[in-house]
Motif scaffolding. Structure first.
Motif, mmCIF file in Angstrom:
data_model
loop_
_atom_site.group_PDB
_atom_site.id
_atom_site.type_symbol
_atom_site.label_atom_id
_atom_site.label_comp_id
_atom_site.label_asym_id
_atom_site.label_seq_id
_atom_site.Cartn_x
_atom_site.Cartn_y
_atom_site.Cartn_z
ATOM 1 N N ARG A 51 0.843 -1.210 0.000
ATOM 2 C CA ARG A 51 0.000 0.000 0.000
ATOM 3 C C ARG A 51 0.875 1.256 0.000
ATOM 4 O O ARG A 51 0.643 2.202 -0.760
ATOM 5 C CB ARG A 51 -0.875 -0.020 1.254
ATOM 6 N N GLU A 52 1.897 1.252 0.851
ATOM 7 C CA GLU A 52 2.756 2.445 0.943
ATOM 8 C C GLU A 52 3.547 2.646 -0.340
ATOM 9 O O GLU A 52 3.696 3.768 -0.828
ATOM 10 C CB GLU A 52 3.706 2.321 2.135
ATOM 11 N N LEU A 53 4.040 1.540 -0.880
ATOM 12 C CA LEU A 53 4.812 1.643 -2.127
ATOM 13 C C LEU A 53 3.953 2.268 -3.221
ATOM 14 O O LEU A 53 4.378 3.169 -3.939
ATOM 15 C CB LEU A 53 5.290 0.256 -2.595
ATOM 16 N N TYR A 54 2.737 1.770 -3.311
ATOM 17 C CA TYR A 54 1.874 2.242 -4.403
ATOM 18 C C TYR A 54 1.405 3.672 -4.154
ATOM 19 O O TYR A 54 1.357 4.497 -5.073
ATOM 20 C CB TYR A 54 0.678 1.291 -4.570
ATOM 21 N N ARG A 55 1.100 3.950 -2.885
ATOM 22 C CA ARG A 55 0.675 5.317 -2.551
ATOM 23 C C ARG A 55 1.770 6.301 -2.980
ATOM 24 O O ARG A 55 1.504 7.315 -3.633
ATOM 25 C CB ARG A 55 0.427 5.415 -1.038
ATOM 26 N N ASP A 56 3.025 5.972 -2.633
ATOM 27 C CA ASP A 56 4.122 6.891 -2.960
ATOM 28 C C ASP A 56 4.292 7.024 -4.474
ATOM 29 O O ASP A 56 4.584 8.103 -4.973
ATOM 30 C CB ASP A 56 5.416 6.412 -2.291
#
Ligand SMILES: Cc1ncc(C[n+]2csc(CCOP(=O)(O)OP(=O)(O)O)c2C)c(N)n1
Length: 894
Positions: free
Chosen positions: A439-444
């Protein structure tokens, strides 16, 4: 071929380019074939080279081997099959112009961009060339790169948020409780969402999901919209289910259904069917369930109801039922128009690594056997994963084949949340612990691309966490007392199942009607004449005719009938003949399908040689189509043990665990006739052992009328319970095993059959069930025994004790009671009936046992030994009762 003749090839090609008519027809065809539609037309004055085509083919076929799909590993080194030097190219060729679209470097770059990104695809070998061609047209022009709108990207992020934060919330609030977290594979949620959105766009109205433990709670909440409050309440101490009167199941086995609206505004229904722990056993159940729903929805194109199966990597590669189920996917009686398979490949099965759990390269390799395309995607590339899913769904809807999507991911914790993974995978878990959530990877990435703003993304996360906390507050549902008894008052209700003689004759006429110009087998001609005589009352009705009349009358009265089993159309013992084969054109005909206008749907199916998947399919079918008669027949009763998982974990327990009702009927040929250990016993004892809470009905009928009424009762009564029927083999042709047609036109199924010869003042009562009755009766007559009565138990479970008690009132004077069976003492019904029967006998009359002694194998191998054993049983039964010479003399004088 052309490498040897390359100069000639090139010369002819130059001529062709200058003027296509200047070369022969053969050359022209060859060059035209070379120009694949997706590759640019070669420019003049460039070199054509067969090796280039080979290289292109290699990337199309094997490019996936070089794709970066594994989030725990770097991109794999370039496999030799994709290396241009393997095809003889050298440094000097790199900038050479080739007819197939640019320089060698450009061609390779294009192929690598298409086939070796973060997605791999297997779509050439074994796949129908038309499908390969279609897929190629979808992926090559855009280099197989995700083509997603801004809204689609935002949706992926939203789904990842939900999926990841949901797990994180449970992890901190209910520490150590088993939930089988999806973390490391949370991309599954946007993929499923994508599948449903796309499926709905392509005509789907209902999606039926089957999946195991991993991520199930996440799917329930985020895909099926099961409320968080509802889910959290099950984590609370003292939680007791209140939805039905069973004893329930653990939370990660439960089913659910919901109606949701797609982004495009279409109402669709999604259902996750309940499943037990036994991995992959749900596959055939889902397929059968879907099949029945497709029929009910008149989904002729198999596009409205779509099955989706979610597998683990260890399970899909290890469990044979996966193969059995896939084998059904193009069979007329079974096909559901293609299943979408998701494989959560977290690269581990409990503690076992892939190198110890499979011999194949991919865990999905079984797909190749069935020509199913396979996508390999990387969980850290959610866009690619979703894009592949959309394409997979399009393939399913367009070509109606199975499609597989392998989600390469990892498992953040141990097998469950309390389990320590580093005992067995220390290095892998060092890597995993260092991973940033997907989730964090994609959000960034999206923030970087300007698709979402940072503040907005953070705001969404905070709001979602608040919603979860809110849901938890409402999540404490007080304990509710639960009854574990499923007793229904009408389990012994007598249902009138007779059909008038007039109607029977009409039905019989249609059952036996041969269509014009049909070339019937001469033996069938005689059989049909005999069956007509039975309907007219000129001959008693035999087993085969009674069975056909049961199906025929149900269909006539607009009920659906489906019978599936190995060789069931004709019948293993050639007794049924529901299927006739035209002797000249070898075309099959089922008279049961041509009875009357508006009759019920009739499916008579020869099944594949499977028990596990075949029975699982019928179970699922019967749950979704409870109104009709659904029958599964084992070739011999003992083969049902190949489907023991379905018997244990679905058929006999589904109602108590999940409130799921199945009226499935099993026909299990049973009877000791000297055919050896594997063809004698349908394992009555196994079914009796599984019986409890009135979960199933177990019958051993001994005459055709009983079978007729039993099959009709199964449909006509409102009670929906599985029915296990032990069916005969030798009795099918025994002259004594017949019924007058009048017994079909009135009455009902009898749980017990009292002695028809009504012996006067018997001193001894024999109890028995099934075939041995006829042996006992024959010997009793032959030996002129007059004071022994025989009582048949036709329904072994539930045992109608009140009725039996009334029957036994007529035997209050007996001094002896014997339970006779042909099975060994540790098998058959003896140990289950001993105590209830004894409790109903007159004071001081012990129930004795006569039958085979305890044995490991169910029956003897040699016919001779079988006969000897049988004779010994009968001898023991009657030895003291045979009249002496004085009795006979006395009798004659009287
Ligand atoms: C038929 C069967 N055998 C054994 C088990 C016990 N078991 C539960 S989960 C599991 C590992 C499954 O691994 P995988 O399919 O890769 O799924 P994962 O748990 O990794 O998501 C095993 C062996 C089971 N549930 N069913």
């Amino acid at each position: 071929m052309f490498e040897a003749n390359l100069p000639l090839f090139e010369q002819m090609y130059e001529r062709y380019l200058a003027d296509p008519q200047s070369v022969t027809q053969e050359w022209r065809a060859l060059f035209e074939e070379q120009m694949r539609p997706t590759l640019p037309t070669p420019k003049p004055k460039v070199v054509s080279d067969q090796r280039i085509q080979e290289l292109i083919d290699a990337y199309r076929t094997h490019g996936h081997l070089g794709a970066h799909v594994n989030p725990l590993q770097k991109r794999p080194p370039l496999p030799a099959v994709l290396d241009p030097t393997t095809y003889g190219f050298t440094e000097a060729d790199r900038l050479r112009q080739f007819s197939d679209g640019g320089t060698l470097d450009e061609i390779v770059q294009r192929l690598q961009r298409t086939y070796m990104g973060q997605m791999g695809i297997e779509y050439v070998e074994g796949v129908d060339p038309a499908i390969t061609h279609w897929i190629q047209q979808q992926i090559e022009p855009t280099y197989f790169e995700p083509q997603l709108s801004m809204e689609q990207k935002q949706m992926i992020l939203e789904q990842l948020n939900k999926s990841d934060l949901f797990e994180g919330f449970i992890h901190t609030r209910y520490t150590g409780q088993k939930r089988f977290s999806l973390e490391g594979a949370e991309t599954l949620i946007p993929m499923l969402q994508g599948a449903i959105e796309e499926g709905a766009k392509q005509g789907g109205e209902e999606f039926i999901l089957g999946m195991a433990h991993r991520g199930r709670l996440n799917v329930l909440s985020n895909i099926l919209n099961k409320s968080y409050t509802n889910i959290f309440s099950e984590f609370e101490e003292g939680y007791i289910p209140d939805s039905f009167e069973g004893s329930g199941d653990v939370k990660y086995h439960k089913g659910f259904f919901g109606t949701i609206q797609t982004v495009a505004g279409k109402q669709i229904r999604i259902e996750l069917v309940p499943n037990p722990s036994h991995l992959e056993s749900i596959n055939p159940v889902v397929e059968g369930y879907v099949k029945a729903k497709q029929i009910a929805a008149r989904d002729m194109l198999l596009s409205k109801v779509i099955p989706i199966l979610i597998h683990g990597d260890a399970a899909i590669s290890g469990q044979g039922v996966v193969y059995e189920t896939l084998q059904m996917n193009q069979l007329e009686g079974y096909s559901t128009g293609g299943t979408l398979h998701f494989i959560v490949n977290n690269q581990i099965g409990f503690t076992t690594l892939p190198q110890d759990s499979r011999s194949t390269h991919y865990c999905t390799d079984i797909a190749k056997t069935f020509g199913a395309p396979v996508f390999h995607v990387n969980a850290e590339d959610p866009e690619g994963a979703v894009f592949a899913t959309l394409l997979a769904m399009q393939i399913r809807q367009k070509f109606h084949i199975d499609v597989f999507i392998e989600l390469n991911c990892y498992r953040k914790y141990g097998h469950n949340e309390g389990d320590e993974p580093a005992f067995t995978q220390p290095l892998e878990y060092k890597l995993i612990r260092a991973k940033k959530p997907i989730r964090e990877l994609y959000r960034d990435t999206l923030i970087h691309q300007g698709v979402v703003e940072k503040a907005m993304a953070e705001g969404l996360e905070t709001a979602f966490k608040r919603a979860l906390a809110q849901a938890q507050k409402g999540g404490k549902i007080p304990g509710i007392s639960v009854s574990t008894s499923l007793q229904e008052s009408d389990i012994f209700a007598s249902i009138q199942t007779g059909v008038s003689e007039n109607e029977l004759q009409q039905i019989a006429a249609k059952i036996n009607e041969v269509p014009p110009h049909f070339h019937l087998h001469p033996k069938l001609d005689n059989l049909l004449k005999g069956r007509m005589a039975m309907a007219r009352g000129e001959r008693p009705v035999d087993w085969g005719m009674a069975e056909m009349l049961a199906y025929g009358s149900l269909l006539w009265q607009r009920n659906a009938v489906r019978l599936a089993g190995q060789d069931s159309g004709r019948g293993t013992f050639s007794h049924r003949h529901a299927l006739w084969m035209d002797q000249e054109v070898e075309k099959e005909y089922f008279s049961l399908q041509h009875l009357c206008e508006g009759q019920g749907r009739c499916d008579m199916i020869n099944s594949p040689l499977s028990e596990f998947a075949a029975l699982g399919f019928e179970f699922g079918y019967s749950v979704a189509a409870p109104e009709g008669l659904t029958v599964w027949e084992a070739q011999f009763g003992d083969f049902a043990n190949g489907a023991q998982t379905i018997l244990d974990e679905y058929l006999t327990t589904a109602e108590q665990k999940w409130g799921q009702k199945s009226p499935l009927t099993l026909l299990l040929p049973h009877g000791y006739e000297g055919q050896g250990p594997d063809h004698s016993s349908g394992r009555i004892e196994r079914f009796l052992q599984l019986a409890g809470n009135d979960n199933i009905v177990i019958c051993n009928p001994t005459n055709p009328a009983q079978l007729f009424h039993l099959l009709r009762r199964q449909v006509l009564r409102s009670l929906k319970k599985p029915l296990v029927v032990f069916t005969p083999k030798g009795l099918l042709r025994l002259p004594a095993c017949v019924s007058p047609v009048q017994s079909l036109s009135q009455g009902t199924f009898q749980e017990f059959l009292d002695d028809p010869s009504k012996p006067r003042n018997p001193h001894k009562l024999l109890f028995c069930s099934g075939r041995i009755y006829y042996d006992l009766e024959e010997l009793r007559t032959k030996e002129k025994v007059e004071n022994v009565a025989i009582l048949r138990i036709e329904q072994l479970y539930p045992l109608h004790l009140d009725k039996l008690k009334t029957l036994l009132n007529g035997y209050s004077q007996i001094q002896e009671a014997v339970y006779v069976q042909e099975e060994p003492s540790n098998m058959g019904a003896w140990s289950f009936l001993q105590s209830p029967l004894q409790s109903l006998l007159p004071e001081g009359v012990p129930l004795q046992y006569i039958g085979r002694s305890r044995s490991a194998a169910p029956a003897a191998g040699s016919y001779g030994l079988h006969r000897k054993e049988n004779a010994a049983i009968l001898e023991r039964v009657f030895s003291k009762d045979k009249p002496t010479i004085f009795d006979i003399a006395h009798h004659l004088r009287a």
